[in-house]
Motif scaffolding. Structure first.
Motif, PDB file in Angstrom:
ATOM      1  N   LEU A   1       0.832  -1.202   0.000  1.00  0.00           N
ATOM      2  CA  LEU A   1       0.000   0.000   0.000  1.00  0.00           C
ATOM      3  C   LEU A   1       0.865   1.250   0.000  1.00  0.00           C
ATOM      4  CD1 LEU A   1      -2.742   1.436   0.186  1.00  0.00           C
ATOM      5  CD2 LEU A   1      -2.638   1.141   2.677  1.00  0.00           C
ATOM      6  N   LEU A   2       0.640   2.095  -0.988  1.00  0.00           N
ATOM      7  CA  LEU A   2       1.304   3.393  -1.092  1.00  0.00           C
ATOM      8  C   LEU A   2       0.217   4.457  -1.133  1.00  0.00           C
ATOM      9  CD1 LEU A   2       4.196   4.372  -3.522  1.00  0.00           C
ATOM     10  CD2 LEU A   2       2.256   5.878  -3.137  1.00  0.00           C
ATOM     11  N   ILE A   3       0.284   5.422  -0.224  1.00  0.00           N
ATOM     12  CA  ILE A   3      -0.733   6.475  -0.142  1.00  0.00           C
ATOM     13  C   ILE A   3      -0.106   7.789  -0.576  1.00  0.00           C
ATOM     14  CG2 ILE A   3      -2.360   7.663   1.366  1.00  0.00           C
ATOM     15  CD1 ILE A   3      -1.892   5.126   3.261  1.00  0.00           C
ATOM     16  N   LEU A   4      -0.644   8.367  -1.634  1.00  0.00           N
ATOM     17  CA  LEU A   4      -0.153   9.637  -2.150  1.00  0.00           C
ATOM     18  C   LEU A   4      -1.004  10.760  -1.567  1.00  0.00           C
ATOM     19  CD1 LEU A   4       1.998  10.721  -4.193  1.00  0.00           C
ATOM     20  CD2 LEU A   4       0.080  11.034  -5.768  1.00  0.00           C
ATOM     21  N   ALA A   5      -0.372  11.626  -0.794  1.00  0.00           N
ATOM     22  CA  ALA A   5      -1.099  12.657  -0.056  1.00  0.00           C
ATOM     23  C   ALA A   5      -1.089  13.992  -0.794  1.00  0.00           C
ATOM     24  CB  ALA A   5      -0.483  12.836   1.334  1.00  0.00           C
ATOM     25  N   ASN A   6      -2.222  14.654  -0.758  1.00  0.00           N
ATOM     26  CA  ASN A   6      -2.325  16.021  -1.251  1.00  0.00           C
ATOM     27  C   ASN A   6      -1.490  16.954  -0.373  1.00  0.00           C
ATOM     28  OD1 ASN A   6      -3.360  18.550  -2.276  1.00  0.00           O
ATOM     29  ND2 ASN A   6      -4.794  18.540  -0.553  1.00  0.00           N
ATOM     30  N   THR A   7      -0.712  17.828  -1.007  1.00  0.00           N
ATOM     31  CA  THR A   7       0.034  18.845  -0.251  1.00  0.00           C
ATOM     32  C   THR A   7      -0.387  20.255  -0.654  1.00  0.00           C
ATOM     33  OG1 THR A   7       1.872  18.790  -1.832  1.00  0.00           O
ATOM     34  CG2 THR A   7       2.038  17.353   0.099  1.00  0.00           C
TER      35      THR A   7
ATOM     36  N   PRO B   1     -17.126  32.462   2.232  1.00  0.00           N
ATOM     37  CA  PRO B   1     -17.117  33.145   0.932  1.00  0.00           C
ATOM     38  C   PRO B   1     -17.316  32.160  -0.213  1.00  0.00           C
ATOM     39  CG  PRO B   1     -15.233  33.806   2.287  1.00  0.00           C
ATOM     40  CD  PRO B   1     -15.842  32.609   2.943  1.00  0.00           C
ATOM     41  N   ALA B   2     -18.211  32.487  -1.139  1.00  0.00           N
ATOM     42  CA  ALA B   2     -18.443  31.623  -2.296  1.00  0.00           C
ATOM     43  C   ALA B   2     -17.183  31.539  -3.144  1.00  0.00           C
ATOM     44  CB  ALA B   2     -19.596  32.155  -3.126  1.00  0.00           C
ATOM     45  N   VAL B   3     -16.910  30.360  -3.694  1.00  0.00           N
ATOM     46  CA  VAL B   3     -15.715  30.128  -4.499  1.00  0.00           C
ATOM     47  C   VAL B   3     -16.068  30.251  -5.974  1.00  0.00           C
ATOM     48  CG1 VAL B   3     -13.962  28.418  -5.159  1.00  0.00           C
ATOM     49  CG2 VAL B   3     -14.648  28.649  -2.758  1.00  0.00           C
ATOM     50  N   ARG B   4     -15.280  31.059  -6.702  1.00  0.00           N
ATOM     51  CA  ARG B   4     -15.503  31.279  -8.132  1.00  0.00           C
ATOM     52  C   ARG B   4     -14.457  30.598  -8.999  1.00  0.00           C
ATOM     53  NH1 ARG B   4     -20.514  32.164  -7.137  1.00  0.00           N
ATOM     54  NH2 ARG B   4     -20.893  33.938  -5.765  1.00  0.00           N
ATOM     55  N   ALA B   5     -13.283  30.332  -8.446  1.00  0.00           N
ATOM     56  CA  ALA B   5     -12.221  29.672  -9.203  1.00  0.00           C
ATOM     57  C   ALA B   5     -11.220  29.081  -8.229  1.00  0.00           C
ATOM     58  CB  ALA B   5     -11.528  30.648 -10.148  1.00  0.00           C
ATOM     59  N   VAL B   6     -10.503  28.044  -8.692  1.00  0.00           N
ATOM     60  CA  VAL B   6      -9.465  27.402  -7.891  1.00  0.00           C
ATOM     61  C   VAL B   6      -8.190  27.356  -8.715  1.00  0.00           C
ATOM     62  CG1 VAL B   6      -8.778  25.300  -6.651  1.00  0.00           C
ATOM     63  CG2 VAL B   6     -11.194  25.950  -6.759  1.00  0.00           C
ATOM     64  N   GLU B   7      -7.059  27.695  -8.090  1.00  0.00           N
ATOM     65  CA  GLU B   7      -5.777  27.570  -8.772  1.00  0.00           C
ATOM     66  C   GLU B   7      -4.784  26.870  -7.860  1.00  0.00           C
ATOM     67  OE1 GLU B   7      -4.104  31.411  -9.724  1.00  0.00           O
ATOM     68  OE2 GLU B   7      -3.101  31.541  -7.766  1.00  0.00           O
ATOM     69  N   PHE B   8      -3.774  26.274  -8.481  1.00  0.00           N
ATOM     70  CA  PHE B   8      -2.750  25.540  -7.733  1.00  0.00           C
ATOM     71  C   PHE B   8      -1.406  26.204  -8.007  1.00  0.00           C
ATOM     72  CE2 PHE B   8      -6.031  22.449  -9.137  1.00  0.00           C
ATOM     73  CZ  PHE B   8      -6.678  22.347  -7.910  1.00  0.00           C
ATOM     74  N   ALA B   9      -1.077  27.180  -7.180  1.00  0.00           N
ATOM     75  CA  ALA B   9       0.135  27.960  -7.380  1.00  0.00           C
ATOM     76  C   ALA B   9       1.360  27.064  -7.227  1.00  0.00           C
ATOM     77  CB  ALA B   9       0.203  29.111  -6.376  1.00  0.00           C
ATOM     78  N   GLY B  10       2.256  27.101  -8.204  1.00  0.00           N
ATOM     79  CA  GLY B  10       3.468  26.297  -8.181  1.00  0.00           C
ATOM     80  C   GLY B  10       3.326  24.965  -8.879  1.00  0.00           C
TER      81      GLY B  10
ATOM     82  N   ASN C   1     -12.383  15.476  -1.518  1.00  0.00           N
ATOM     83  CA  ASN C   1     -12.913  16.584  -2.318  1.00  0.00           C
ATOM     84  C   ASN C   1     -12.205  16.637  -3.672  1.00  0.00           C
ATOM     85  OD1 ASN C   1     -13.125  19.353  -3.385  1.00  0.00           O
ATOM     86  ND2 ASN C   1     -14.145  19.813  -1.464  1.00  0.00           N
ATOM     87  N   PRO C   2     -12.942  16.524  -4.800  1.00  0.00           N
ATOM     88  CA  PRO C   2     -12.275  16.496  -6.104  1.00  0.00           C
ATOM     89  C   PRO C   2     -11.653  17.825  -6.500  1.00  0.00           C
ATOM     90  CG  PRO C   2     -14.651  16.517  -6.388  1.00  0.00           C
ATOM     91  CD  PRO C   2     -14.399  16.342  -4.917  1.00  0.00           C
ATOM     92  N   PHE C   3     -12.131  18.933  -5.914  1.00  0.00           N
ATOM     93  CA  PHE C   3     -11.606  20.257  -6.252  1.00  0.00           C
ATOM     94  C   PHE C   3     -10.303  20.558  -5.513  1.00  0.00           C
ATOM     95  CE2 PHE C   3     -16.215  20.627  -6.843  1.00  0.00           C
ATOM     96  CZ  PHE C   3     -16.297  21.172  -8.116  1.00  0.00           C
ATOM     97  N   ILE C   4     -10.297  20.352  -4.202  1.00  0.00           N
ATOM     98  CA  ILE C   4      -9.197  20.853  -3.386  1.00  0.00           C
ATOM     99  C   ILE C   4      -8.368  19.761  -2.709  1.00  0.00           C
ATOM    100  CG2 ILE C   4     -10.209  23.122  -2.993  1.00  0.00           C
ATOM    101  CD1 ILE C   4     -11.270  22.122  -0.300  1.00  0.00           C
ATOM    102  N   SER C   5      -8.720  18.491  -2.905  1.00  0.00           N
ATOM    103  CA  SER C   5      -7.914  17.397  -2.351  1.00  0.00           C
ATOM    104  C   SER C   5      -7.292  16.553  -3.454  1.00  0.00           C
ATOM    105  CB  SER C   5      -8.754  16.505  -1.436  1.00  0.00           C
ATOM    106  OG  SER C   5      -9.166  17.206  -0.280  1.00  0.00           O
TER     107      SER C   5
END
Length: 302
Positions: free
Chosen positions: A27-33, A159-168, A195-199
């Motif tokens: 088992l290998l778990i890849l974590a969101n950073t 606050p309502a979210v209008r867009a998501v970005e992943f800086a870097g 969460n498919p958007f932020i995780s």
């Protein structure tokens, strides 16, 4: 080898279930950073820590985050002298952040620090950050651009979210240990109910990673984090609504459509438009037995 892509609480539940039915080396778990940030001069990795505490049996199940048997003297003292207290760090949890920060500043990689802490806490499966390069999730809200933790914790997702970005993300390099595992033809890649958007979104935004998963030759199995149009925990359903999409298990599957071979969802949820092979099973994980049962469903699909 099973490779599991995970965010925090929901992903950690399935990761724990998988850890009970697989040998540790399988088992290998890849974590969101993308959630990682600097706070009070410390390097905080919320999703890595949630996974670490869950797999070590140290998680605070009452709060859903942090360590069990926690005390709060540090936060109480910080509040008394006017410090920032919106992101709560328990006394036991604080030790991990201090040690991680010290070692990162000494030149160690996040992968090395995470692996050593996991080993010392008796965790068998590997927990890997998606990249050793910094990627930071930012959200364009009605209050302007906010870092993920400021929106999620300080502002309580108001606050309502209008867009998501992943800086870097555009210059981040996938974790080389993950690429090696994908190249060795794993038994399956599992997208945990995060969460498919932020995780999961930040993981798949790392250049080359989505393509490596698609080309690894293994089945890709996702578990829906949406039940009857509602998120089990967190802002997933509301983020779909703010994007103009009806929240549903099918809406989550659509975000992974180019990857999925199998999709695990509740028996009564609508599967219209899902192209992957659908597996009907209970996905709500209240107990350890629930987590193990869902893990077995995923492995049977693999």
């Amino acid at each position: 080898m099973i490779i599991a892509l995970s965010g925090g609480i929901g992903g950690a539940k399935l990761a724990l279930g998988l850890s009970h039915v697989l040998p540790p080396e399988e088992l290998l778990i890849l974590a969101n950073t993308g959630d990682d940030f600097e706070h009070l001069g410390l390097s905080i990795s919320p999703d890595i820590d949630t996974l670490t505490y869950a797999l070590a049996g140290l998680d605070n199940q009452e709060l859903g985050w942090g360590r069990r048997d926690e005390t709060w003297s540090f936060m109480e003292t910080l509040a008394s002298i006017g410090g920032e207290t919106w992101f709560r760090l328990g006394d036991r949890d604080l030790a991990l952040h201090v040690e991680r920060t010290r070692r990162l500043r000494a030149g160690e990689t996040l992968s090395a620090v995470t692996a050593d802490i996991a080993r010392r806490l008796g965790i068998g499966p590997r927990i890997l950050p998606m990249s050793d390069d910094p990627v930071r999730t930012r959200l364009l809200s009605d209050d302007g651009w906010l870092d993920l933790q400021h929106w999620f914790v300080r502002e309580q997702t108001r606050p309502a979210v209008r867009a998501v970005e992943f800086a870097g993300a555009e210059t981040a390099r996938p974790n080389p240990a993950l690429l090696a595992a994908l190249g060795a033809r794993p038994r399956a890649v599992v997208i945990c109910p995060s969460n498919p958007f932020i995780s999961i979104g930040p993981i798949l935004a790392v250049p080359g990673l989505r393509e490596a998963i698609a080309g690894c030759g293994a089945p890709v199995i996702a578990v829906s984090p949406i039940i009857a149009g509602q998120a089990v925990k967190g802002p997933t359903a509301r983020m779909f609504e703010q994007a103009g999409i009806v929240p549903s298990a099918a809406a989550v599957a659509a975000r992974y459509a180019d990857l999925l071979t199998h999709y695990v969802m509740e028996p009564d949820d609508d599967a219209t438009g899902i192209e992957a092979r659908i597996i009907r099973a209970p996905t709500l994980m209240r107990s350890l037995e629930d987590k193990i049962a869902l893990a077995r469903v995923v492995l049977d699909a693999a």
